[in-house]
Design an enzyme around this catalytic site. Structure first.
Site, PDB file in Angstrom:
ATOM      1  N   ASP A   1      55.835  35.593  21.139  1.00 28.51           N
ATOM      2  CA  ASP A   1      55.265  35.677  19.898  1.00 28.51           C
ATOM      3  C   ASP A   1      56.538  35.469  18.912  1.00 28.51           C
ATOM      4  O   ASP A   1      56.478  34.559  18.037  1.00 28.51           O
ATOM      5  CB  ASP A   1      54.725  37.082  19.525  1.00 28.51           C
ATOM      6  CG  ASP A   1      55.538  38.172  20.070  1.00 28.51           C
ATOM      7  OD1 ASP A   1      56.568  37.845  20.534  1.00 28.51           O
ATOM      8  OD2 ASP A   1      54.830  39.292  19.975  1.00 28.51           O
TER       9      ASP A   1
ATOM     10  N   ASP B   1      44.771  40.629  20.413  1.00 30.18           N
ATOM     11  CA  ASP B   1      44.910  41.206  21.861  1.00 30.18           C
ATOM     12  C   ASP B   1      43.824  42.050  22.067  1.00 30.18           C
ATOM     13  O   ASP B   1      42.914  42.408  21.413  1.00 30.18           O
ATOM     14  CB  ASP B   1      46.181  42.224  21.640  1.00 30.18           C
ATOM     15  CG  ASP B   1      47.532  41.599  22.038  1.00 30.18           C
ATOM     16  OD1 ASP B   1      47.394  40.098  22.224  1.00 30.18           O
ATOM     17  OD2 ASP B   1      48.667  41.929  21.660  1.00 30.18           O
TER      18      ASP B   1
ATOM     19  N   ASP C   1      42.814  45.338  22.727  1.00 33.13           N
ATOM     20  CA  ASP C   1      42.812  46.431  21.757  1.00 33.13           C
ATOM     21  C   ASP C   1      42.496  46.402  20.561  1.00 33.13           C
ATOM     22  O   ASP C   1      42.409  47.193  19.666  1.00 33.13           O
ATOM     23  CB  ASP C   1      43.853  47.469  22.323  1.00 33.13           C
ATOM     24  CG  ASP C   1      45.184  47.026  21.678  1.00 33.13           C
ATOM     25  OD1 ASP C   1      45.536  45.997  22.299  1.00 33.13           O
ATOM     26  OD2 ASP C   1      45.796  48.039  20.830  1.00 33.13           O
TER      27      ASP C   1
ATOM     28  N   ASP D   1      43.254  37.349  32.319  1.00 37.13           N
ATOM     29  CA  ASP D   1      43.975  37.248  33.491  1.00 37.13           C
ATOM     30  C   ASP D   1      44.079  38.328  34.508  1.00 37.13           C
ATOM     31  O   ASP D   1      45.110  38.632  35.089  1.00 37.13           O
ATOM     32  CB  ASP D   1      45.689  37.193  32.897  1.00 37.13           C
ATOM     33  CG  ASP D   1      46.033  35.878  32.756  1.00 37.13           C
ATOM     34  OD1 ASP D   1      45.130  34.802  33.011  1.00 37.13           O
ATOM     35  OD2 ASP D   1      47.292  35.490  32.325  1.00 37.13           O
TER      36      ASP D   1
END
Length: 695
Positions: free
Chosen positions: A430, A336, A338, A277
């Site tokens: 989430d 994600d 990281d 994104d």
């Protein structure tokens, strides 16, 4: 610092030496004797043997004590250097004049922020005025506390005996006793009750966690579901979709893509989606090029980029799930940008779905590669260790429900579809999907022994934005989900757990009483001593709760006091976020990506190569121009970064320090020390001295 040769030369070295290396190069290496053969033999004269053993033990103890003294000296030196660097940092902060009020932060509405700050300033100026008033009264002879207040003196003493100040102060005391103390004491009692309820909940969670550890309870998959790629035997290899949502995270994208491409799973049974994104053209090109590199070496990976970033992460995931090929897959794993899963992550999570058709989610715990980077990351590690070790594990074992952590988890796609899919209505998509899945009857499994490495935010600014989103989003969700929870066809106990424990107690009550009780009511009781807070509320119970919180991270015990103070300091941000989310104030629905520094790159990849080199995939050599572009952009980004002064925290720091000075007049020892150190904690955070220092 080497020992004298005569003393060290006594006896013969028959034992196994233990080598102790000093960190300071000016100290020599020391060998401590281990047990020799004589220590295990019982000769004709056991007295001589014992005396010799005592002598050797004394030598060893001496050198161990020297080593401890060396380490203590090193700690003192480190503390001294840190204190010496604080002065220049404070001068630089004040000289630069950069505050959070002038930042282009979109996660807090400026109007709401200003009102909240103005309320704190009113309390501060009022406390300063009252402090001067109380000091003057003290020197005029008004030496009493609520316990020995003699109101009859105020009512019976003739006016002529007293001067105007005495008359003014006596009327102030009457106003305190009659009008201010009762409502303040009532509010304090309410907060104490909430504090005790929340403390009881935390104690019960810890006892349940202890019971789980003692009984060695953990989810165990079916034996025939455990995959075996090495021998080629038939295993449970369903079709798995892996998604990596990211947005302008150029520091970490290579690490997550590399780790996911190394997952042990049949290539025909896995597809990796990189959901980019990013609105930065350079970052887009770098990520797309990285995906192309892994495609060249055989990885089944695709790159997707949205031009219109609707719905933030939830919109990104929703868009990816709308692809036509998703119908061929049974499970979806989410990481994600990281996060770096180990190569056997799918082999340790997917088997839990076998023959458990009601299991909708398998969640792994997080581990942190930079938990020792600075004080801020150490304190975050304590919080999150308790969250995973205690909260997630206990809820997973006892009620098969917990909040999805947004990453390092595997969903059954059918569970996502039955629950309505990803929705963009809150900033905690989430938690939203987890609540809706639970209301549909799906069960969750938490694996405490499966870890996925990630990175903690190292700057206070990034951590503050993250916590604002984490505490604003649940209140948004609570408002939206409350009718659905009430009308859901689940048991009363599950409704009670979700409404009272999951939302109200742990998401609303905790930040409310933490800020109100320790940051507002406690300093106010110093100026209105007729309303009192017991010492066990101020000191003993919070210390016990901090002790329980730190148990899952035992190496962090030296930071128990900073942890207690920092949690109260963060209550300002959490309280503000909770109010914003509950009443839809400000930009409560704005998503701010938590910035990372990419520190997870070096150690993890090296250890992965050392442990299992055969699973490594080597792509083409990196482009030199690309590296130069990355370095230039990184330098520009670092120039833009700087530490700030946080006005709300500074105002509260002076409020608490003023209240601590007032407590000296009443000789309230515990209250004084708590207010003093809590005020210093707010001062350090307000000057942005707690995390990454970029000046």
């Amino acid at each position: 610092m080497a020992p004298s040769s005569d003393w060290w030369a006594k006896g013969v070295h028959k034992g196994t030496p233990v080598v102790v290396k000093m960190d300071n190069p000016e100290w020599s290496m020391v060998e401590l004797e281990g047990p020799s053969e004589d220590d295990f033999l019982i000769g004709n004269n056991p007295t001589d043997t014992r005396a010799k053993a005592r002598g050797k033990n004394a030598k060893q103890l001496t050198w161990v004590l020297l080593l401890k003294a060396h380490r203590a000296a090193g700690c003192l030196t480190s503390v001294a250097s840190t204190l010496a660097s604080i002065g220049p940092a404070i001068r630089h902060r004040v000289a630069s004049g950069r505050t959070d009020t002038e930042s282009a932060s979109s996660f807090e509405n400026k109007t709401v922020k200003t009102r909240f700050y103005n309320c704190i300033k009113v309390f501060l100026w009022l406390s300063l005025l009252l402090l001067g008033f109380e000091i003057a009264a003290y020197y005029k002879g008004w030496h009493f506390r609520a316990s020995n207040l003699q109101l009859q003196y105020i009512f019976t003493a003739p006016f002529g005996v007293r001067d105007f100040f005495d008359w003014l102060y006596s009327n102030w005391v009457l106003i305190r006793v009659g009008f201010l103390a009762p409502p303040l004491q009532f509010l304090a009692n309410v907060c104490i009750v909430l504090f005790l309820i929340q403390s009881l909940d935390r104690l019960i969670l810890c006892l349940c966690c202890f019971w789980i550890r003692v009984k060695k309870i953990k989810p165990i998959p079916k034996e025939d579901a455990v995959a075996d790629l090495e021998t080629g035997e038939n295993g449970f290899f369903p079709m798995v979709l892996v998604q990596i949502p990211m947005c302008n995270e150029r520091e970490v994208y290579q690490h997550s893509i590399a780790a996911v491409c190394k997952l042990d799973w049949p290539k025909s049974k896995i597809l990796i989606q990189v959901l980019d994104d990013s609105d930065d053209p350079i970052t887009q090109l770098l990520i797309e090029e990285e995906v192309h590199k892994w495609q060249q070496v055989g990885a089944n990976i695709v790159y997707r980029h949205r031009i219109i970033r609707d719905g933030y992460k939830a919109g990104n995931l929703k868009s990816a799930m709308s692809c036509s090929y998703v119908k061929d897959y049974e499970f979806v794993a989410i990481f994600d940008a990281d996060f770096q899963p180990t190569h056997d992550f799918l082999k340790r999570t997917i088997p839990h779905f076998k023959d458990n058709e009601d299991v909708g989610l398998v969640q792994a715990r997080w581990s942190f590669v930079n938990k020792d980077e600075n004080l801020l990351t150490r304190l975050q590690n304590i919080n999150l260790s308790f969250h995973f070790e205690v909260e997630q594990q206990v809820n997973g074992v006892l009620i098969n429900f917990f909040g999805f952590n947004g990453t390092a988890g595997v969903w059954r796609i059918k569970a996502l579809e039955d629950s309505g899919g990803w929705l963009e209505r809150t900033t905690v998509e989430d938690m939203d999907i987890a609540v809706r899945a639970h209301l549909q009857g799906w069960k969750f499994v938490f694996l405490n022994d499966v870890e996925c490495q990630c990175e903690l935010p190292e700057s206070y600014e990034a951590y503050r934005k993250q916590q604002h989103r984490w505490h604003s989003g649940p209140m948004q969700l609570f408002r939206l989900c409350l009718p659905d929870i009430i009308h859901a066809k689940i048991s009363f106990w599950k409704k009670f757990n979700m409404i009272f424990l999951f939302f109200l107690l742990r998401k609303l009550i905790l930040p409310f009483y933490s800020f109100t009780l320790f940051c507002i009511i406690l300093p106010m009781t110093m100026f209105i001593p007729e309303a009192e807070l017991p010492a066990w509320v101020v000191c003993y119970v919070p210390a016990l709760m901090s002790f329980l919180n730190i148990l899952p991270a035992p190496k962090s015990f030296p930071f128990i006091v900073p942890y207690l103070l920092f949690e109260n300091t963060m209550s300002v941000t959490k309280f503000n976020a909770m109010i914003s989310g509950l009443f839809q104030l400000g930009n409560a629905y704005e998503w701010v990506v938590t910035k990372k520094l990419g520190r997870s790159s070096e150690g993890d990849l090296v250890s992965l190569i050392e442990k299992d080199p055969k699973h490594q995939l080597r792509g083409p050599e990196p482009d030199l121009d690309e590296i130069k572009a990355e370095i230039l952009q990184e330098q520009k980004a670092r120039k833009k970064k700087h530490n700030r002064i946080y006005t709300k925290e500074l105002a509260l720091a002076f409020l608490l320090l003023t209240a601590s000075a007032r407590s000296l007049l009443s000789a309230q020892g515990i209250h004084f020390y708590f207010l003093l150190f809590q005020g210093i904690s707010f001062l350090l955070v307000g000057l942005d001295l707690i995390g990454e220092q970029v000046m």
